[in-house]
Design a protein around this motif. Structure first.
Motif, PDB file in Angstrom:
ATOM      1  N   GLY A  32      44.511  -6.837 -29.937  1.00 34.18           N
ATOM      2  CA  GLY A  32      45.335  -6.798 -28.293  1.00 34.18           C
ATOM      3  C   GLY A  32      44.489  -5.254 -28.365  1.00 34.18           C
ATOM      4  N   ALA A  33      44.927  -4.174 -29.561  1.00 36.32           N
ATOM      5  CA  ALA A  33      45.879  -3.318 -28.647  1.00 36.32           C
ATOM      6  C   ALA A  33      44.688  -1.998 -28.676  1.00 36.32           C
ATOM      7  CB  ALA A  33      46.996  -2.081 -29.643  1.00 36.32           C
ATOM      8  N   VAL A  34      43.522  -2.446 -29.911  1.00 39.00           N
ATOM      9  CA  VAL A  34      42.294  -1.750 -29.995  1.00 39.00           C
ATOM     10  C   VAL A  34      40.855  -1.936 -28.999  1.00 39.00           C
ATOM     11  CG1 VAL A  34      40.430  -1.216 -31.469  1.00 39.00           C
ATOM     12  CG2 VAL A  34      42.761  -1.669 -32.551  1.00 39.00           C
ATOM     13  N   LEU A  35      41.052  -3.515 -28.540  1.00 38.75           N
ATOM     14  CA  LEU A  35      40.300  -3.907 -28.033  1.00 38.75           C
ATOM     15  C   LEU A  35      39.999  -2.923 -26.195  1.00 38.75           C
ATOM     16  CD1 LEU A  35      38.505  -6.323 -27.243  1.00 38.75           C
ATOM     17  CD2 LEU A  35      40.731  -7.254 -25.851  1.00 38.75           C
ATOM     18  N   PRO A  36      40.347  -2.398 -25.449  1.00 35.35           N
ATOM     19  CA  PRO A  36      40.187  -1.333 -24.223  1.00 35.35           C
ATOM     20  C   PRO A  36      39.181  -0.249 -25.428  1.00 35.35           C
ATOM     21  CG  PRO A  36      43.135  -1.912 -24.841  1.00 35.35           C
ATOM     22  CD  PRO A  36      41.764  -2.375 -26.093  1.00 35.35           C
ATOM     23  N   ARG A  37      39.314  -0.117 -26.506  1.00 38.92           N
ATOM     24  CA  ARG A  37      38.638   0.963 -27.163  1.00 38.92           C
ATOM     25  C   ARG A  37      37.373   0.685 -27.425  1.00 38.92           C
ATOM     26  NH1 ARG A  37      39.702   6.059 -29.319  1.00 38.92           N
ATOM     27  NH2 ARG A  37      40.461   5.797 -26.915  1.00 38.92           N
ATOM     28  N   TRP A  38      37.391  -0.651 -28.138  1.00 38.63           N
ATOM     29  CA  TRP A  38      35.967  -2.053 -28.416  1.00 38.63           C
ATOM     30  C   TRP A  38      35.420  -1.845 -26.942  1.00 38.63           C
ATOM     31  CZ3 TRP A  38      38.494  -5.134 -33.084  1.00 38.63           C
ATOM     32  CH2 TRP A  38      38.853  -3.810 -33.283  1.00 38.63           C
ATOM     33  N   HIS A  43      30.491  -1.624 -24.927  1.00 39.08           N
ATOM     34  CA  HIS A  43      29.922  -1.868 -23.525  1.00 39.08           C
ATOM     35  C   HIS A  43      30.654  -3.742 -23.525  1.00 39.08           C
ATOM     36  CE1 HIS A  43      29.221   2.305 -23.320  1.00 39.08           C
ATOM     37  NE2 HIS A  43      27.880   1.880 -24.225  1.00 39.08           N
ATOM     38  N   LEU A  44      31.575  -3.971 -23.528  1.00 44.99           N
ATOM     39  CA  LEU A  44      31.707  -5.267 -23.798  1.00 44.99           C
ATOM     40  C   LEU A  44      32.318  -6.052 -22.205  1.00 44.99           C
ATOM     41  CD1 LEU A  44      33.793  -5.304 -26.967  1.00 44.99           C
ATOM     42  CD2 LEU A  44      31.286  -5.376 -26.487  1.00 44.99           C
ATOM     43  N   SER A  45      32.264  -6.982 -21.932  1.00 47.97           N
ATOM     44  CA  SER A  45      32.697  -7.742 -20.689  1.00 47.97           C
ATOM     45  C   SER A  45      33.903  -8.557 -21.315  1.00 47.97           C
ATOM     46  CB  SER A  45      31.407  -8.918 -20.463  1.00 47.97           C
ATOM     47  OG  SER A  45      30.829 -10.146 -21.088  1.00 47.97           O
ATOM     48  N   ALA A  46      34.637  -8.553 -20.374  1.00 50.93           N
ATOM     49  CA  ALA A  46      36.087  -9.414 -21.074  1.00 50.93           C
ATOM     50  C   ALA A  46      35.487 -10.853 -21.486  1.00 50.93           C
ATOM     51  CB  ALA A  46      36.723 -10.029 -19.287  1.00 50.93           C
ATOM     52  N   THR A  47      35.008 -11.955 -20.790  1.00 48.83           N
ATOM     53  CA  THR A  47      34.260 -12.869 -21.311  1.00 48.83           C
ATOM     54  C   THR A  47      34.423 -12.485 -23.009  1.00 48.83           C
ATOM     55  OG1 THR A  47      33.503 -13.820 -19.672  1.00 48.83           O
ATOM     56  CG2 THR A  47      33.111 -14.965 -21.858  1.00 48.83           C
ATOM     57  N   ALA A 149      55.492  -5.463 -32.822  1.00 44.44           N
ATOM     58  CA  ALA A 149      55.926  -4.204 -32.187  1.00 44.44           C
ATOM     59  C   ALA A 149      55.140  -2.920 -32.889  1.00 44.44           C
ATOM     60  CB  ALA A 149      57.183  -3.707 -32.374  1.00 44.44           C
ATOM     61  N   VAL A 150      55.080  -2.243 -33.791  1.00 48.65           N
ATOM     62  CA  VAL A 150      54.751  -1.388 -34.416  1.00 48.65           C
ATOM     63  C   VAL A 150      52.593  -1.332 -34.599  1.00 48.65           C
ATOM     64  CG1 VAL A 150      55.105  -0.071 -36.972  1.00 48.65           C
ATOM     65  CG2 VAL A 150      56.776  -1.317 -36.048  1.00 48.65           C
ATOM     66  N   GLY A 151      52.564  -2.135 -35.045  1.00 49.03           N
ATOM     67  CA  GLY A 151      50.948  -2.152 -35.149  1.00 49.03           C
ATOM     68  C   GLY A 151      49.586  -2.087 -34.326  1.00 49.03           C
ATOM     69  N   PRO A 152      50.925  -2.963 -32.801  1.00 49.73           N
ATOM     70  CA  PRO A 152      50.046  -1.775 -31.870  1.00 49.73           C
ATOM     71  C   PRO A 152      50.353  -0.922 -30.875  1.00 49.73           C
ATOM     72  CG  PRO A 152      50.221  -4.701 -31.407  1.00 49.73           C
ATOM     73  CD  PRO A 152      51.633  -3.917 -32.998  1.00 49.73           C
ATOM     74  N   TYR A 153      51.444  -0.732 -30.888  1.00 51.85           N
ATOM     75  CA  TYR A 153      52.220   1.267 -31.067  1.00 51.85           C
ATOM     76  C   TYR A 153      51.244   2.033 -31.647  1.00 51.85           C
ATOM     77  CZ  TYR A 153      55.665   4.724 -29.771  1.00 51.85           C
ATOM     78  OH  TYR A 153      55.371   6.118 -29.046  1.00 51.85           O
ATOM     79  N   LEU A 154      51.784   2.106 -32.124  1.00 51.55           N
ATOM     80  CA  LEU A 154      50.593   3.130 -33.606  1.00 51.55           C
ATOM     81  C   LEU A 154      49.265   3.008 -33.026  1.00 51.55           C
ATOM     82  CD1 LEU A 154      52.599   2.100 -37.221  1.00 51.55           C
ATOM     83  CD2 LEU A 154      53.195   5.162 -34.813  1.00 51.55           C
ATOM     84  N   SER A 155      48.841   2.095 -33.196  1.00 56.10           N
ATOM     85  CA  SER A 155      47.489   2.055 -32.803  1.00 56.10           C
ATOM     86  C   SER A 155      46.926   2.611 -31.299  1.00 56.10           C
ATOM     87  CB  SER A 155      46.462   0.553 -32.723  1.00 56.10           C
ATOM     88  OG  SER A 155      47.193  -0.171 -34.117  1.00 56.10           O
ATOM     89  N   GLY A 156      48.057   1.945 -30.033  1.00 56.94           N
ATOM     90  CA  GLY A 156      47.574   3.261 -29.152  1.00 56.94           C
ATOM     91  C   GLY A 156      47.518   4.806 -29.354  1.00 56.94           C
ATOM     92  N   PHE A 157      48.803   4.813 -29.183  1.00 55.52           N
ATOM     93  CA  PHE A 157      49.466   6.202 -29.798  1.00 55.52           C
ATOM     94  C   PHE A 157      48.003   7.343 -30.682  1.00 55.52           C
ATOM     95  CE2 PHE A 157      51.262   9.279 -32.989  1.00 55.52           C
ATOM     96  CZ  PHE A 157      51.918  10.304 -31.816  1.00 55.52           C
TER      97      PHE A 157
END
Length: 390
Positions: A32-38, A43-47, A149-157
């Motif tokens: 979920g944290a990496v998804l915006p980058r992917w 060039h993915l649609s939300a679906t 908590a740590v996984g997504p936070y560090l991923s975004g950071f």
């Protein structure tokens, strides 16, 4: 049981299971944290992006459905060892992927590992701490919350500072490989709490509990759908709807899962004295109003506050539902827990993808409306006489 285990064995159980839950959470929620980058890179649609969560939770559901019966038949050790092998393989495939299709298959392999991990570890704790399932499962889920908590936070950071997503999957792969070796060598912990051997005849022992189990399956299906669906879209919501950077998107997930951790600590203590249905009622009501706030506000501080309350409200629901099942089911307990956890996996399989469809159809701003409806229905299920009486 706990009384027959020395302090050294109890400590080793707590540490080992805690580490395993930590990286299980990473496998579930780092996506979920990496998804915006992917979405940006491919060039993915939300679906299409939402479908990625189905690649994890489809094998997760299938393997979780059979994991309890396999544990009752073969014992927990080979199943838990196998879980770490698949998790490590999935992490490594994603870390080496060149295209999004390969990433999907890496997530698929990690889903197999997750399905073979969660229910067997939960069943092991329920057997080692009989009569204290609510407290034990809430406290064990603290490490899951820390990983979430740590996984997504560090991923975004790290992503915001140019670190490749490959590193974010390679490091957990190494850790899962080490856990594979640790569980493979372990003997003493798996000698406790053996269940009745699974068979078609012994399965009839669960038939008197069919209605109660059905209500429990529905409750956890609704809850996990709301929890994983909300978590899956948090970072993307903050980045694409509220126009924040990816670091804040990861931090938002960190706030949510950090409060899940705090909530599980507090509710784990409360579960020693208060009834499970009462604690469930409080948690579900808090979650409903937090999701209501998340749906009506577009202010970043208020959205973060809503996530904070939502994490605290969501915190004890999964452990309490599973503990309520473990408290009432003795014969084939691992099978019953496996089926319960798998029912939650069905919610995680469907609702993140469905929320992506909703986002494409009516706008990303309404993506959390689905979770609000799920929690409202969950309240009705947990307040029903059939669920409350066990």
């Amino acid at each position: 049981m706990a009384s027959k285990m020395d302090k050294r064995a109890v400590l080793r159980l707590s540490v080992t299971v805690g580490i395993a839950f930590f990286f299980l959470a990473v496998s579930m929620l780092i996506t979920g944290a990496v998804l915006p980058r992917w979405i940006e890179l491919f060039h993915l649609s939300a679906t299409r992006a939402g479908r990625l969560f189905a690649f994890y939770y489809l094998p997760y559901v299938v393997t979780t459905f059979v994991s309890g019966a396999l544990c009752d038949f073969f014992g927990k050790k080979p199943i838990i060892v196998m879980s770490q092998a698949f998790l490590a393989l999935g992490f490594f495939v994603v870390s080496l992927a060149e295209g999004f299709t390969t990433i999907e298959w890496g997530i698929f392999l990690a889903g197999i590992g997750g399905g073979f991990c969660e229910a067997p570890l939960t069943g092991l704790l329920s057997q080692v701490f009989p009569g204290k399932e609510g407290s034990a499962l809430n406290l064990s889920q603290i490490s899951f919350g820390l990983g979430a908590a740590v996984g997504p936070y560090l991923s975004g950071f790290l992503l915001a500072r140019g670190v490749s997503f490959r590193i974010l999957y390679f490091v957990p792969g190494i850790c899962s490989l080490l856990l594979f070796g640790l569980f493979l060598r372990e003997r003493e912990l798996f000698a406790f709490g053996n269940n009745e051997r699974f068979s078609g005849k012994s399965l009839k022992a669960l038939s008197p509990f069919a209605v109660f189990l059905g209500m429990s399956f529905l409750a956890i299906f609704l809850y996990v759908g709301a929890e994983i669906g909300s978590s899956a879209w948090m970072s993307t919501y903050f980045v694409r709807e509220l126009k924040q950077n990816i670091a804040l998107g990861g931090a938002a997930m960190g706030v949510f899962w950090g409060m899940m951790t705090v909530g599980r600590l507090i509710f784990g203590i409360l579960a020693r004295k208060a009834s499970y249905p009462l604690l469930l009622r409080i948690a579900v009501i808090l979650s409903f109003f937090a999701l209501l706030g998340l749906n009506v506000t577009r202010q970043v501080p208020l959205a973060l506050l809503s996530l904070l309350v939502l994490g605290f409200g969501f915190a004890p629901i999964w452990p309490l539902i599973v503990a309520w099942v473990a408290k009432h089911i003795n014969s084939l307990q691992a099978t019953a827990i496996g089926l319960t956890v798998a029912s939650g996996g069905l919610g995680a399989l469907f609702f993140p993808w469905f929320m992506g469809i909703v986002a494409d159809a009516i706008g990303l701003r309404w993506v959390f409306l689905v979770a609000l409806i799920l929690v409202a229905v969950l309240f009705g299920v947990t307040e029903s006489r059939l669920f409350r009486r066990g």
